[in-house]
Design a protein around this motif. Structure first.
Motif, PDB file in Angstrom:
ATOM      1  N   PHE A  23      27.506  42.694  23.646  1.00  0.00           N
ATOM      2  CA  PHE A  23      28.515  42.761  24.691  1.00  0.00           C
ATOM      3  C   PHE A  23      28.659  44.194  25.207  1.00  0.00           C
ATOM      4  O   PHE A  23      28.590  44.470  26.398  1.00  0.00           O
ATOM      5  CB  PHE A  23      29.836  42.271  24.091  1.00  0.00           C
ATOM      6  N   ILE A  24      28.817  45.125  24.263  1.00  0.00           N
ATOM      7  CA  ILE A  24      29.000  46.533  24.638  1.00  0.00           C
ATOM      8  C   ILE A  24      27.725  47.082  25.273  1.00  0.00           C
ATOM      9  O   ILE A  24      27.771  47.797  26.267  1.00  0.00           O
ATOM     10  CB  ILE A  24      29.434  47.366  23.412  1.00  0.00           C
ATOM     11  N   LYS A  25      26.578  46.700  24.726  1.00  0.00           N
ATOM     12  CA  LYS A  25      25.321  47.130  25.353  1.00  0.00           C
ATOM     13  C   LYS A  25      25.262  46.638  26.798  1.00  0.00           C
ATOM     14  O   LYS A  25      24.800  47.316  27.683  1.00  0.00           O
ATOM     15  CB  LYS A  25      24.117  46.595  24.570  1.00  0.00           C
ATOM     16  N   GLY A  26      25.752  45.423  27.009  1.00  0.00           N
ATOM     17  CA  GLY A  26      25.754  44.822  28.346  1.00  0.00           C
ATOM     18  C   GLY A  26      26.622  45.584  29.316  1.00  0.00           C
ATOM     19  O   GLY A  26      26.259  45.795  30.470  1.00  0.00           O
ATOM     20  N   ILE A  27      27.798  46.041  28.842  1.00  0.00           N
ATOM     21  CA  ILE A  27      28.683  46.790  29.735  1.00  0.00           C
ATOM     22  C   ILE A  27      28.199  48.226  29.859  1.00  0.00           C
ATOM     23  O   ILE A  27      28.302  48.843  30.904  1.00  0.00           O
ATOM     24  CB  ILE A  27      30.142  46.818  29.218  1.00  0.00           C
ATOM     25  N   LYS A  50      39.052  51.342  37.826  1.00  0.00           N
ATOM     26  CA  LYS A  50      39.052  49.936  38.203  1.00  0.00           C
ATOM     27  C   LYS A  50      38.395  49.128  37.089  1.00  0.00           C
ATOM     28  O   LYS A  50      38.886  48.090  36.669  1.00  0.00           O
ATOM     29  CB  LYS A  50      38.267  49.766  39.519  1.00  0.00           C
ATOM     30  N   TYR A  51      37.275  49.687  36.612  1.00  0.00           N
ATOM     31  CA  TYR A  51      36.513  49.008  35.591  1.00  0.00           C
ATOM     32  C   TYR A  51      37.314  48.879  34.303  1.00  0.00           C
ATOM     33  O   TYR A  51      37.320  47.839  33.652  1.00  0.00           O
ATOM     34  CB  TYR A  51      35.221  49.780  35.342  1.00  0.00           C
ATOM     35  N   LEU A  52      38.046  49.964  33.987  1.00  0.00           N
ATOM     36  CA  LEU A  52      38.857  49.957  32.775  1.00  0.00           C
ATOM     37  C   LEU A  52      39.962  48.913  32.889  1.00  0.00           C
ATOM     38  O   LEU A  52      40.196  48.139  31.968  1.00  0.00           O
ATOM     39  CB  LEU A  52      39.458  51.350  32.542  1.00  0.00           C
ATOM     40  N   SER A  53      40.612  48.870  34.062  1.00  0.00           N
ATOM     41  CA  SER A  53      41.721  47.917  34.181  1.00  0.00           C
ATOM     42  C   SER A  53      41.190  46.490  34.166  1.00  0.00           C
ATOM     43  O   SER A  53      41.791  45.595  33.585  1.00  0.00           O
ATOM     44  CB  SER A  53      42.569  48.211  35.418  1.00  0.00           C
ATOM     45  N   ARG A  54      40.009  46.268  34.758  1.00  0.00           N
ATOM     46  CA  ARG A  54      39.393  44.935  34.690  1.00  0.00           C
ATOM     47  C   ARG A  54      39.025  44.597  33.244  1.00  0.00           C
ATOM     48  O   ARG A  54      39.229  43.482  32.782  1.00  0.00           O
ATOM     49  CB  ARG A  54      38.136  44.893  35.562  1.00  0.00           C
ATOM     50  N   LEU A  56      40.444  45.682  30.571  1.00  0.00           N
ATOM     51  CA  LEU A  56      41.679  45.394  29.831  1.00  0.00           C
ATOM     52  C   LEU A  56      42.171  43.984  30.148  1.00  0.00           C
ATOM     53  O   LEU A  56      42.631  43.263  29.267  1.00  0.00           O
ATOM     54  CB  LEU A  56      42.770  46.423  30.167  1.00  0.00           C
ATOM     55  N   ASN A  57      42.055  43.606  31.418  1.00  0.00           N
ATOM     56  CA  ASN A  57      42.436  42.254  31.838  1.00  0.00           C
ATOM     57  C   ASN A  57      41.599  41.217  31.071  1.00  0.00           C
ATOM     58  O   ASN A  57      42.128  40.233  30.545  1.00  0.00           O
ATOM     59  CB  ASN A  57      42.215  42.129  33.353  1.00  0.00           C
ATOM     60  N   LEU A  58      40.295  41.483  30.998  1.00  0.00           N
ATOM     61  CA  LEU A  58      39.391  40.580  30.276  1.00  0.00           C
ATOM     62  C   LEU A  58      39.779  40.521  28.792  1.00  0.00           C
ATOM     63  O   LEU A  58      39.901  39.444  28.212  1.00  0.00           O
ATOM     64  CB  LEU A  58      37.946  41.063  30.426  1.00  0.00           C
ATOM     65  N   LEU A  59      40.009  41.707  28.203  1.00  0.00           N
ATOM     66  CA  LEU A  59      40.333  41.737  26.782  1.00  0.00           C
ATOM     67  C   LEU A  59      41.669  41.053  26.500  1.00  0.00           C
ATOM     68  O   LEU A  59      41.842  40.405  25.484  1.00  0.00           O
ATOM     69  CB  LEU A  59      40.358  43.182  26.262  1.00  0.00           C
ATOM     70  N   SER A  60      42.627  41.167  27.451  1.00  0.00           N
ATOM     71  CA  SER A  60      43.924  40.543  27.184  1.00  0.00           C
ATOM     72  C   SER A  60      43.807  39.020  27.195  1.00  0.00           C
ATOM     73  O   SER A  60      44.551  38.338  26.502  1.00  0.00           O
ATOM     74  CB  SER A  60      45.017  41.044  28.133  1.00  0.00           C
ATOM     75  N   VAL A  61      42.838  38.492  27.931  1.00  0.00           N
ATOM     76  CA  VAL A  61      42.582  37.046  27.839  1.00  0.00           C
ATOM     77  C   VAL A  61      41.875  36.732  26.519  1.00  0.00           C
ATOM     78  O   VAL A  61      42.231  35.801  25.799  1.00  0.00           O
ATOM     79  CB  VAL A  61      41.738  36.549  29.034  1.00  0.00           C
ATOM     80  N   MET A  62      40.890  37.582  26.177  1.00  0.00           N
ATOM     81  CA  MET A  62      40.084  37.300  24.982  1.00  0.00           C
ATOM     82  C   MET A  62      40.835  37.528  23.668  1.00  0.00           C
ATOM     83  O   MET A  62      40.383  37.110  22.614  1.00  0.00           O
ATOM     84  CB  MET A  62      38.791  38.121  25.013  1.00  0.00           C
ATOM     85  N   GLU A  63      41.969  38.219  23.718  1.00  0.00           N
ATOM     86  CA  GLU A  63      42.803  38.387  22.522  1.00  0.00           C
ATOM     87  C   GLU A  63      43.480  37.075  22.133  1.00  0.00           C
ATOM     88  O   GLU A  63      44.029  36.946  21.060  1.00  0.00           O
ATOM     89  CB  GLU A  63      43.894  39.438  22.769  1.00  0.00           C
ATOM     90  N   TRP A 378      34.950  41.520  37.438  1.00  0.00           N
ATOM     91  CA  TRP A 378      34.823  41.736  38.883  1.00  0.00           C
ATOM     92  C   TRP A 378      35.915  41.059  39.699  1.00  0.00           C
ATOM     93  O   TRP A 378      35.957  41.181  40.910  1.00  0.00           O
ATOM     94  CB  TRP A 378      33.453  41.238  39.365  1.00  0.00           C
ATOM     95  N   SER A 379      36.751  40.297  39.028  1.00  0.00           N
ATOM     96  CA  SER A 379      37.760  39.513  39.727  1.00  0.00           C
ATOM     97  C   SER A 379      39.072  39.627  38.947  1.00  0.00           C
ATOM     98  O   SER A 379      39.054  39.817  37.735  1.00  0.00           O
ATOM     99  CB  SER A 379      37.296  38.052  39.779  1.00  0.00           C
ATOM    100  N   ASP A 380      40.217  39.515  39.645  1.00  0.00           N
ATOM    101  CA  ASP A 380      41.485  39.705  38.943  1.00  0.00           C
ATOM    102  C   ASP A 380      41.911  38.491  38.131  1.00  0.00           C
ATOM    103  O   ASP A 380      42.625  38.618  37.143  1.00  0.00           O
ATOM    104  CB  ASP A 380      42.597  40.056  39.947  1.00  0.00           C
ATOM    105  N   SER A 381      41.529  37.308  38.579  1.00  0.00           N
ATOM    106  CA  SER A 381      42.029  36.109  37.902  1.00  0.00           C
ATOM    107  C   SER A 381      41.205  34.890  38.281  1.00  0.00           C
ATOM    108  O   SER A 381      40.406  34.923  39.225  1.00  0.00           O
ATOM    109  CB  SER A 381      43.479  35.846  38.314  1.00  0.00           C
ATOM    110  N   TYR A 382      41.437  33.800  37.546  1.00  0.00           N
ATOM    111  CA  TYR A 382      40.805  32.529  37.909  1.00  0.00           C
ATOM    112  C   TYR A 382      41.276  32.112  39.303  1.00  0.00           C
ATOM    113  O   TYR A 382      40.496  31.638  40.122  1.00  0.00           O
ATOM    114  CB  TYR A 382      41.161  31.441  36.875  1.00  0.00           C
TER     115      TYR A 382
END
Ligand SMILES: [Zn+2]
Length: 417
Positions: A23-27, A50-54, A56-63, A378-382
């Motif tokens: 995952f990290i290699k991918g990013i 922007k990338y960081l906030s995205r 974090l958004n992803l991680l907050s879902v994955m938590e 790349w997107s804010d939400s579903y």
């Protein structure tokens, strides 16, 4: 029965499921790519932010656990009005159900390691992911997310109708199994597979936590992820090829839908081999032997890596269109691509540029996909991703084309004979 909206390509993973090294290699290569452009420091800072906030958004879902994951998407679709009176309306069509097929990924590949002290390749058995996803679906059916106040949410016994039907795809990397074990696994999960939505619906939420008791008609298809070491047609490896022949024969016989990741991004284990395994040319070899395979070659073969660092590539996309022309059950999806109206314009132009006969075929084989939650980079939400599709006007996508992509085509892909 009112038509169903299908999202044929999404994921349901929490932080314990992906191989984080991959995952990290991918990013990582994306961030490295930005930093290596000289003289663009402020732009880089902006992009990184922007990338960081995205991220974090992803991680907050994955938590979250997987149930919350479905509950959260459902809650926000309703809260924002994308789902209104229990339905979504797209181009004059009203859909009462959103059918999701979360694609599980078999991360158990032993080549993903680092040059660090603890360089033991990780073991990521797909079993845990499977248990978590089916437990999540069960809980989703029984509970709902209720807003109690500003930033105050509670999960309570469900009173509302469920918007989602959820039928996961099993992830498999044949390299992780001996041939006989693979066949035993196929028989367990697909031995009595019927391709019937009713059968799947009967089992939805019926998982009792015991994976040994799980049978056919829980999974609705199979997912392959070539960038982490799955080769669709290992021509020079006879024992691996023999496994794949058994697998494809099995899938043709039972008409099981298959989805294969096909973009040059994602979780990658080895740059060169990944591109070779991921290329649709690899699938062409499999299709020559098994022309009846029902196969979604995902992401329309998106290639981000440029030729000579600046020339865009579209050879994978062209190859996919060719395969759609030549084989009756080959599909593609635009998951993780359709972030803005410009994408839909380019899709329209691509379709329009085909000769009439090919154009008609292509229209029958394109599938809506979000790639949620990966697409949160790349997107804010579903909501955002779906609204972009809904709002594309008829100069870009005709209402009947939208209906093909999000309903008729995926229904045929999943349940058609
Ligand atoms: Zn995906």
């Amino acid at each position: 029965m009112p038509p169903t909206f299908y999202d044929i390509h999404c994921h349901a993973m929490n932080l314990s499921h992906p191989n984080l090294l991959a995952f990290i290699k991918g990013i990582g290569w994306r961030v490295a790519g930005m930093i290596s452009i000289p003289g663009l420091n402020s732009l880089i800072a902006l992009l990184c932010n922007k990338y960081l906030s995205r991220s974090l958004n992803l991680l907050s879902v994955m938590e979250n656990d997987i149930a919350n994951f479905f509950l959260i998407i459902e809650y926000y679709l309703k809260a924002a009005g994308t789902v209104e009176n229990d339905r979504i309306t797209i181009g004059g069509n009203s859909y009462e159900t959103i059918l999701l097929t979360p694609l599980l990924i078999d991360f158990g590949y032993k080549n993903i390691k680092t040059d660090t002290f603890y360089r033991i390749p990780s073991q990521k058995p797909i079993v845990e992911q499977t248990i978590d996803v089916f437990n999540g679906i069960k809980k989703y059916r029984e509970y709902e997310l209720i807003k109690k106040g500003e930033d105050d949410f509670e999960i309570e016994k469900r009173n509302s109708r469920t918007i989602f039907e959820i039928y996961p795809f099993m992830g498999i990397n044949t390299r992780n199994y001996e041939e006989e074990k693979m066949v035993i696994m196929l028989d367990k999960y697909f031995g009595d597979y019927t391709g019937s939505r009713d059968e799947l619906r009967k089992n939805m939420g019926r998982f009792d936590g015991n994976i040994d008791a799980m049978k056919s008609n829980f999974f609705s298809g199979i997912k392959f992820y070539p960038p982490i070491g799955f080769d669709p047609w290992p021509e020079n490896d006879s024992s691996e090829l023999s496994k794949l022949k058994r697998l494809y024969e099995y899938c043709c016989e039972k008409n099981i839908p298959l989805t294969a990741h096909c973009s040059d991004g994602g979780f990658v284990f080895d740059e060169n081999k990944s591109d070779m395994f991921t290329s649709p040319e690899r699938w062409e070899m499999a299709l020559q032997a098994y022309p009846q395979l029902k196969l979604d070659i995902a992401h329309f073969g998106k290639q981000d890596k440029k030729r000579f660092l600046f020339m865009p590539r579209s050879d994978w996309q062209k190859k996919i269109i060719e395969l759609i022309n030549n084989y009756p059950h080959v599909y593609t999806d635009f998951s993780c691509l359709a972030f803005d109206i410009e994408y839909y314009k380019s899709l329209r132009d691509l379709i329009e540029s085909q000769p009439q006969k090919q154009k008609e075929k292509l229209l029958q084989r394109i599938l809506f996909g979000s790639d949620f939650m990966i697409n949160l980079l790349w997107s804010d939400s579903y909501n955002d991703y779906l609204e972009t599709f809904i709002k594309a006007d008829s100069t870009v996508l005709k209402p009947e084309q939208k209906h093909l992509f999000c309903s008729t085509n995926p229904e045929r892909f999943l349940f058609g004979k």
